[in-house]
Design a protein around this motif. Structure first.
Motif, PDB file in Angstrom:
ATOM      1  N   ASN A 153       6.949   3.247   3.073  1.00  0.00           N
ATOM      2  CA  ASN A 153       6.039   4.034   2.258  1.00  0.00           C
ATOM      3  C   ASN A 153       6.825   4.741   1.156  1.00  0.00           C
ATOM      4  N   SER A 178      -1.633  10.750  -6.334  1.00  0.00           N
ATOM      5  CA  SER A 178      -0.839   9.518  -6.384  1.00  0.00           C
ATOM      6  C   SER A 178       0.558   9.761  -6.937  1.00  0.00           C
ATOM      7  N   LYS A 233      -7.592   2.986   7.177  1.00  0.00           N
ATOM      8  CA  LYS A 233      -6.873   1.900   6.512  1.00  0.00           C
ATOM      9  C   LYS A 233      -7.369   0.521   6.954  1.00  0.00           C
ATOM     10  N   TRP A 273       0.849  -1.197   0.000  1.00  0.00           N
ATOM     11  CA  TRP A 273       0.000   0.000   0.000  1.00  0.00           C
ATOM     12  C   TRP A 273       0.886   1.249   0.000  1.00  0.00           C
ATOM     13  N   GLN A 303      -7.713  11.123   7.047  1.00  0.00           N
ATOM     14  CA  GLN A 303      -6.433  10.630   6.555  1.00  0.00           C
ATOM     15  C   GLN A 303      -6.424   9.109   6.537  1.00  0.00           C
ATOM     16  N   TRP A 304      -5.503   8.576   5.752  1.00  0.00           N
ATOM     17  CA  TRP A 304      -5.465   7.147   5.485  1.00  0.00           C
ATOM     18  C   TRP A 304      -5.370   6.311   6.752  1.00  0.00           C
ATOM     19  N   GLU A 305      -4.534   6.733   7.691  1.00  0.00           N
ATOM     20  CA  GLU A 305      -4.334   5.898   8.889  1.00  0.00           C
ATOM     21  C   GLU A 305      -5.633   5.663   9.665  1.00  0.00           C
ATOM     22  N   TYR A 319      -8.300  12.768  -0.289  1.00  0.00           N
ATOM     23  CA  TYR A 319      -7.036  12.058  -0.055  1.00  0.00           C
ATOM     24  C   TYR A 319      -7.068  10.754  -0.854  1.00  0.00           C
ATOM     25  N   ALA A 360      -5.054   6.605  -1.351  1.00  0.00           N
ATOM     26  CA  ALA A 360      -4.059   5.572  -1.066  1.00  0.00           C
ATOM     27  C   ALA A 360      -4.190   4.497  -2.142  1.00  0.00           C
ATOM     28  N   ASP A 380       0.435   5.266   0.895  1.00  0.00           N
ATOM     29  CA  ASP A 380      -0.368   6.390   1.389  1.00  0.00           C
ATOM     30  C   ASP A 380       0.147   7.643   0.691  1.00  0.00           C
ATOM     31  N   HIS A 381      -0.700   8.289  -0.094  1.00  0.00           N
ATOM     32  CA  HIS A 381      -0.215   9.444  -0.868  1.00  0.00           C
ATOM     33  C   HIS A 381      -0.176  10.738  -0.041  1.00  0.00           C
ATOM     34  N   ILE A 382      -0.593  10.632   1.205  1.00  0.00           N
ATOM     35  CA  ILE A 382      -0.382  11.653   2.240  1.00  0.00           C
ATOM     36  C   ILE A 382      -1.189  12.937   2.043  1.00  0.00           C
TER      37      ILE A 382
END
Lengths: 353, 353, 353
Positions: free
Chosen positions: C2, B260, B323, B203, B318-320, B289, B291, B205-207
Motif C-alpha cells: 500500500n 488521496s 473492498k 489499489w 473503512q475500505w477493508e 473515506y 480508495a 487505500d487512502h486510510i
C-alpha cells in the motif's frame, strides 16, 4: 484592579465626547472570500476584479455591507458591550468606496444622552465615522443604545435627543466618482433590470432560503471582530430567555441582501441605510427568506439611479404565507407575524441605461 | 411580474444556443485558504508559492478542482436550477493553468436536447467553457441534466444526443508549459512515488476519514457561488426524502481528492475528469473515506507522465470492509454497497523522474 | 504494498536523524482572515497593515501563533501520527518575524529516544525548526511524544533524554529588529497598560467566553494542514473513550490567547512558549474561558519589555468559581478542577513606554 474591561456604563458617556475605537482593520482578499462563503453573496461587482476595473475602479471595491460590519464591530466594545438593547440606527451613509487593502478606523461622537426614569438605564446616541488610512470618511452612521448605569439613581442630567432623518436624502447619495455606467454589463450581473424597470410599490419575492449554522454566524461575527457576548458564549446564553446564542443582526441583513440578488442583481451598490428594525431574534438552524418592496426611485444622472427599498427578512416560512399579513400591517412591531426578523429601509444605486 | 428567477425549463433551451453565465469571479488567496480549510487539501504545489515558482510558474497556480467548482457554480443558475437530476458529466479538461488573481467567466453551448416520453421532463446536454480574463480557455466540460418542462406535453422535437468520449485522450492532456519536472521535489510533496512506481490495477487505500459538518459543506458551496437550493435550505429539504440538506457532489470529489494525498502526493495536477457517478447522497455528519485504483499509465515526455485513476468514495466504513464487494461488482449502480458515494474516473499528471 | 502511509513507529526514529517535513506553506492574507474568523483574535498589530508599517515593519507580520500552528502541522505526519500521547513541548521560540507572503518549511532533528518498559511504546524527542523561503529560522521548538512500536519487545537501546529548559531565557527573546516602540499606539490597541502597569503575581480574569463549534475547530486544524486523525474522523472517534472528535490543543491555545486580549491588549508579540499542559480534552460545544497570572517581568530596552505569563484555560465555568482551587493547587495534574483544559507558560513582548 482587574485589567480586563466590562465596557462603558451610562455614567461613562458625556455629550460631545469623541471616542477613538481601537483595532483598526485592513480589509483583505481573505475577508472578501469569507464574506462570500458566509453569506452567499453573488453581486458581480464584488466577485470580479476585472469587472470592477472595467467600470472604472483602480482597485477592487469592497461590498459596503462588509465594510459596515467591520466598522460597526469596532464600536461594540466602547458603545454597546453593556447595552440592554440596541434601539436603532439611522443615516447610514457610504461616503467613499473602500477598497481591498484599505485600513479602516472608526471614531464615535456622543450626540445625545437621556436618562430613563427607572434610574437604572439611559439612552446613548452616537454618530460614528469610519475612515480609511488617508483619513477620508468611507462610512458614517448614527445609532442609539440603552445602557446600564453603574449605580442606580437619577443623575437628573439635561436630556439631549438628536434629530434623526428618516431617509438619507438622495442629494447626499454618493455616486462613486470612478464609476462609468456605460461600461456596466447586465450579462455579468445576471439580470437585465435597470432603474426604469422597477415600479414604486412593486414587491419582489426573492424565493430562495438560506439556513444559518452555528459556526457560520459566529465566524462572520468574529471576522468583524465584534465582541458582543450574546453571539459567542453558549455557556452563558443557555440560561437566558433565548437558551442559546443569538445571531448578529448584521449577519441577517447580509443574508437578506444576498438573497435579494435574485431580482435585484443590478442594485449592487448599497448607498445608504435609512433605518431598520430587528423584530425577532434569529438562532442557528433558522432558514432566512426575504422579499423587497420598491419604495421610491430617483434619477441621479450619469446613467445611474437609486432605489429606496424595504426588505423584509423572515424565517422558516415562504413569502406567500405571510405576504398578506405583512402588507396589511399598520404597525410592524405589533402586526407582523413573528416569523419576520428584519424590516430594513435602505437605498441602492442601480444603472439607468 | 416577479423579477426573481426560478431558473430555465426545458422549453427555454434550443440547440446551438450559447448562454453567457453571469458573475465572473476572481480567484484570490482568500479562496485558496478557504479551500484548504474546507477540504483539508495538502498538495504541495498549491500550498507553497515558492515551490510553484521553483518548478516554473510565474504566479501561483490554482488547484484545478477549486477552479472547476467555481466555474461549475456559474452554470447552476442557468442550467440546473430546475434539474430533476444531474445525470452526468464527461470530457472535463483543464486546458491552461488558472492562477491566483485570474478572473474566470463561463459560457455554455446547448449540444443536445431530448424529450422524455412522460411529457414532463427532458434532457439538456451542454458544453461549458471557463475562460480567464484574457479570453483563453482554462477548463472545458460537458454535462447533461434532466429538467422540468414548464407545461406537460410532448413538443415532438428532434432528439439530438451528442457523442461523448469515455476518456479524455492522453493526446489532449495539457501539460502546463511552464512546468519544469527537473525542479520537482519529492521531499516537499511528502512521497517518493513517481509514475514508474504505480502499476496498472493496483489499489491504494487512502486510510484516513474526514467527517463533514453542516457549516463546512454549505460554506464551500457558497464560496463557489453555486446556488442550487438543495444544499442551503433546511426548511424546504426537511420535507424531502432526505429530510435535510444535501452535500454538493463536488465537495465530495474534493474531500476524496484531499484524502488521496496519502498515496498519491505526487499526482498533483488534475488534468481531466473522464466521468463520474454520485451513487448515494451525502449529509452533514457523514465520514468520507476513499480508495483508488490505477486504471492506466502514460508517458508524456519532458519528465512527466499521467495516471488514469478510479477513486471510490464511501462513507462511515473503512475500505477493508467493502473492498471485496466493490472489486467484484459488475455494475456499480446495482452491485456497490450503499456506503459508496462516488465513483470517479480521472487523469492526473505525475512526474516520471 | 500500500502506497499510503500510516506514519512512523518508534523503530523508524534514530538519534541525530534529520527529518525534512513535506508541504511547505505560503502564509497568505486568506490565512490571516480565517485565523481571525476562527479564533476571534483582535490584536491590533495583526489587524492593521497600516499600523504594522507605522511601527516599522516593511510588510505585515503574521501572528506567531498562526505561524506556529502551520509549522507544527507540518510535523504531525512524520512525528506524531502514531502518537499514543503528545507528552509535552518546551523552548518554543519565535526567532524572526514571519510576514504575509512568506513560505514556511520545517525540519526536525531527533534529539532523544527512550523505550518504555512495556515493550510496546517509546518516547521520541525532537527539535523542530521552521524556516522562511530564504532559509532563516522563524521559529524553533522541542517536543516529545510517546509512539507505538511496530513490534512488541525491548530493543534495549541506550536511552537519551535531552535537557530541556523550563524557560526560554529573556536573553534570547527576539525583539523584532524593525520594531519602533515610539510609534506604538495604545489607542489603537484598545488598552493603556504598558509593562510598568503589570505586577508580578497579579491575576487577570479575561471575563469573556467563546463556544467551540465542530466546523470551527476542524476548519482551523485543516487550515494548518495538521492531519492528526483524532480531530477529523467522527466515525472512528465515536468508538473511543471520547465518543467524538477532539479539539486540537493548539486551537485552545489560540482561543485563550484571543480571550486574553481583554486585559493584555498590548502584549501583542508572542516571543516564547516555555511549556504547557493540556489537562483535559475539549469537544465541540465547550465554552472556553481564560485567566492569566503575571509570573515575571523583564525590561529589554528600546522601549520594550517582556511579561512571563501563565494562562489557565477552562471550560463551561467562570473564573470566580474555580479561582480558589486553581490558586491553591500544589500539583495542577491532580489538584486542578476538571474544567481546566490548559495551563500555558509563555512570554510576550509589551511596550514599556
Amino acid at each position: 484592579m482587574n485589567k480586563s474591561s466590562v465596557g462603558r456604563f451610562f455614567e461613562d458617556f458625556s455629550l460631545g465626547q469623541i471616542i477613538e475605537h481601537p483595532i483598526p482593520r485592513t480589509i483583505t482578499e481573505g475577508d472578501v472570500s469569507l464574506y462570500i462563503a458566509l453569506t452567499g453573496s453573488r453581486f458581480s461587482l464584488f466577485s470580479s476584479h476585472h469587472l470592477a476595473r472595467k467600470v472604472g475602479f483602480d482597485r477592487p471595491p469592497v461590498d459596503n455591507l462588509l465594510l459596515f460590519h467591520i466598522a460597526f464591530g469596532k464600536t461594540v466594545q466602547d458603545i454597546s458591550l453593556n447595552a440592554v438593547a440596541n434601539l436603532g440606527y439611522a443615516e447610514v451613509q457610504f461616503v467613499l468606496p473602500a477598497f481591498i487593502g484599505d485600513t479602516i478606523s472608526v471614531l464615535s461622537e456622543v450626540i445625545g444622552l437621556k436618562e430613563n426614569s427607572n434610574g437604572k438605564t439611559g439612552i446613548v446616541y452616537v454618530h460614528s465615522r469610519a475612515m480609511n488610512q488617508d483619513g477620508h470618511s468611507v462610512a458614517s452612521w448614527k445609532r442609539w443604545v440603552m445602557v446600564h448605569k453603574k449605580a442606580e439613581g437619577m443623575l437628573n442630567t439635561f436630556a439631549v435627543e438628536p434629530q434623526l432623518n428618516s431617509e438619507v436624502s438622495p442629494a447626499y447619495l454618493a455616486l462613486p466618482d470612478q464609476f462609468n455606467a456605460d461600461q456596466y454589463s447586465y450579462i455579468s450581473s445576471g439580470e437585465e433590470f435597470a432603474l426604469k424597470d422597477y415600479e414604486v410599490g412593486e414587491w419582489i419575492d426573492h424565493i430562495d432560503g438560506l439556513t444559518i449554522d452555528a459556526s457560520e454566524h459566529t465566524m462572520a461575527t468574529k471576522l468583524y471582530q465584534n465582541n458582543a457576548k450574546v453571539h459567542f458564549n453558549y455557556h452563558q446564553m443557555q440560561d437566558s430567555q433565548h437558551q442559546q446564542r443569538l445571531v448578529y443582526g448584521g449577519h441577517i441583513i447580509s443574508l437578506c441582501r444576498s438573497l435579494s440578488h435574485n431580482g435585484l442583481a443590478n442594485a449592487q451598490w448599497l448607498a445608504a441605510i435609512n433605518g431598520g428594525a430587528h423584530l425577532n431574534p434569529c438562532y442557528a438552524g433558522n432558514t432566512i427568506y426575504a422579499a423587497t418592496q420598491v419604495q421610491n426611485k430617483y434619477e441621479l444622472g450619469f446613467g445611474m439611479g437609486a432605489l429606496r427599498l424595504r426588505t423584509i427578512g423572515f424565517k422558516n416560512v415562504q413569502w406567500e404565507s405571510i405576504k398578506e399579513q405583512v402588507c396589511s400591517a399598520t404597525n410592524p412591531k405589533t402586526d407582523f407575524p413573528e416569523n419576520v426578523v428584519l424590516d430594513l429601509d435602505y437605498t441602492v444605486l442601480i444603472p439607468n441605461t
